[in-house]
Scaffold this motif. Structure first.
Motif, PDB file in Angstrom:
ATOM      1  N   ALA A 153       0.865  -1.182   0.000  1.00  0.00           N
ATOM      2  CA  ALA A 153       0.000   0.000   0.000  1.00  0.00           C
ATOM      3  C   ALA A 153       0.906   1.238   0.000  1.00  0.00           C
ATOM      4  N   HIS A 159      -7.887   4.016   3.545  1.00  0.00           N
ATOM      5  CA  HIS A 159      -8.755   2.961   3.022  1.00  0.00           C
ATOM      6  C   HIS A 159      -9.816   2.559   4.038  1.00  0.00           C
ATOM      7  N   LEU A 168      -3.832  -0.899   6.019  1.00  0.00           N
ATOM      8  CA  LEU A 168      -3.386  -0.177   4.820  1.00  0.00           C
ATOM      9  C   LEU A 168      -3.293   1.322   5.085  1.00  0.00           C
ATOM     10  N   HIS A 188       4.439  -0.382   3.189  1.00  0.00           N
ATOM     11  CA  HIS A 188       4.050   0.893   2.572  1.00  0.00           C
ATOM     12  C   HIS A 188       5.170   1.487   1.727  1.00  0.00           C
TER      13      HIS A 188
END
Ligand code: PLP
Length: 452
Positions: A153, A159, A168, A188
């Motif tokens: 992500a 999200h 996320l 990430h």
């Protein structure tokens, strides 16, 4: 009609201090009985009724709404045709539980989505009640379909806040603080923000921030912490919403598509905020000419009724009965609102979003020339971000100034809301007119002048 005989444009009307006396009572009761976890902004609106782009508060003040209940009221507040569709449906069948029984609404909306969603047809749709649930569905489906557990992500993404999607989400630390270990294995990557390119020049080459992000995934993640063959999906917003209204660079999504195809990874595009006409096309993905494997939609699809859907390639959504379902998901009243919303969007509102959104953007760019504190004006359609900085030489973020502008607009009757640390988002109802834009820009200009 000559200009001298034209009616003056409708304007906001502020008659009391804000909040007014009735508003204050409600805010006090809210402070006593409602969870304090809601991330309320620096101004306080206590809404009573709304129509089109106009919101009236409990004290009789009228506001021009350029936020649409956080990018939800796509067809405007209480669009008469949406209201009629809801009323008629509510009088006929409110609930039957689509997980156990059948009604015509679910296949009708799923079929419509198959026509319009940027996922290769045939698709299948899972119905839920919110954006975060649509994302949960996508995550579970990706794990189920690939047999893999890792996700990629992006920083500054949003999200949702349920435990899967929270793994996320990374736009503010308050969203994570206190919840300790995340439930999913997510790594990430910096989002390729072209205004604040987080990547080294040598990693970007001629491809800018987008190439930098792709390089990061292929050269760093895949070669160190995250074997490509263990990644179930890459989850991305085509235009980052809560992170500050940041559109993906031109070739970035195509690059993600290539990486996914190369390694059997699924591409999940979260269109919860950017979908349903907001960017001047039905889905933001269409600006990038990319198709996803799974798309998440909520917010604007129901014109304010709670509905979230996850649309996936049919060959992926082949899980067994019981694997994923929700009592209220796909409620007939919410679907009636969604079908009417899509009809109105296809009947001209997506076009209006592109045209009037372009007019709004041009006006904001004029204000950027006037004010050194506007670092960036970006976005498409009616999903526009205005980033505030100390000055354009340093481009140092100016979050407090952004908050002051937000409040100054509110005091003058314009509802706009921050996104990210120092950006104002423009996410008006897609029915906004050029006349409304002129009024909004005049107030925005006045508000900035008053607080810089
Ligand atoms: N995904 C995106 C891109 C969003 O902007 C949001 C909400 O802002 C969500 C998911 C979560 O949606 P919800 O608040 O309906 O759970």
């Amino acid at each position: 009609m000559s200009s001298s005989t034209m009616a003056p444009p409708k304007r906001p009307e502020i008659k009391t201090a804000l909040p007014g006396p009735k508003g204050k009572e409600i805010i006090a009761a809210d402070a006593q009985f409602v969870t304090p976890s809601y991330p309320r902004p620096s101004f306080k609106l206590v809404a009573e009724r709304a129509q089109g782009v106009w919101v009236e508060d409990v004290d009789g003040n009228t506001f021009l709404d350029c936020n649409a209940g956080v990018a939800v009221c796509s067809t405007g507040h209480c669009h008469p045709e949406v209201v009629r569709a809801i009323q008629e449906q509510a009088a006929q069948l409110i609930h039957m539980c689509g997980t156990d029984y059948y009604y015509r609404h679910m296949p009708a909306l799923a079929q419509k989505l198959d026509e319009i969603v940027p996922v290769p047809s045939p698709t299948r749709t899972h119905f839920a009640n919110s954006g975060t649930e649509a994302v949960e569905t996508a995550l579970k489906l990706a794990m189920h379909a690939t047999g893999r557990e890792k996700f990629i992500a992006f920083f500054n993404s949003f999200h949702g806040r349920t435990l899967g999607s929270l793994s996320l989400t990374s736009s503010k630390v308050a969203q994570r603080l206190g919840f300790k270990r995340q439930v999913l294995d997510v790594v990430h990557v910096p989002y390729p923000n072209e205004f604040r390119n987080p990547f080294r020049a040598e990693d970007c080459g001629d491809g800018g921030a987008g190439a930098g992000a792709l390089n990061w995934i292929e050269e760093r993640l895949f070669k160190t912490t995250t074997p490509a063959e263990e990644v179930a999906a890459i989850v991305v917003e085509a235009v980052q919403g809560e992170g500050g209204y940041v559109p993906a660079p031109k070739n970035f999504l195509k690059g993600l598509r290539r990486i996914c195809d190369q390694h059997g990874i699924l591409l999940i595009v979260d269109e919860v905020q950017s979908g349903m006409g907001r960017t001047g096309k039905m889905f933001a993905c269409e600006h990038y000419d990319v198709q996803a494997d799974i798309v998440c939609i909520a917010k604007g699809i129901g014109s304010g009724l709670p509905i979230g859907v996850c649309v996936a390639r049919a060959d992926l959504m082949n899980w067994k009965p019981g694997a994923h379902a929700s009592t209220f998901g796909g409620n007939p009243v919410c679907i009636a609102a969604a079908l009417k919303t899509i009809e109105l969007l296809q009947g001209g509102l997506v076009e209006n979003s592109a045209e009037v959104g372009g007019y709004l953007k041009a006006g904001l760019e004029r204000l950027q020339k006037k004010y050194d504190c506007i670092g960036d004006v970006r976005g498409m359609g009616m999903m526009l971000g205005v980033e505030f900085v100390e000055d354009r030489t340093s481009n140092k973020p100016a979050p407090e100034l952004r908050d002051r502008v937000e409040v100054a607009c509110f005091e003058r009757g314009l509802i706009i809301l921050g996104a990210g640390a120092n950006t104002i988002r423009w996410s008006p109802p897609l029915i906004l007119t050029k006349e409304n834009v002129d009024v909004a820009l005049e107030i925005f200009d006045e508000a900035i002048a008053a607080v810089v």
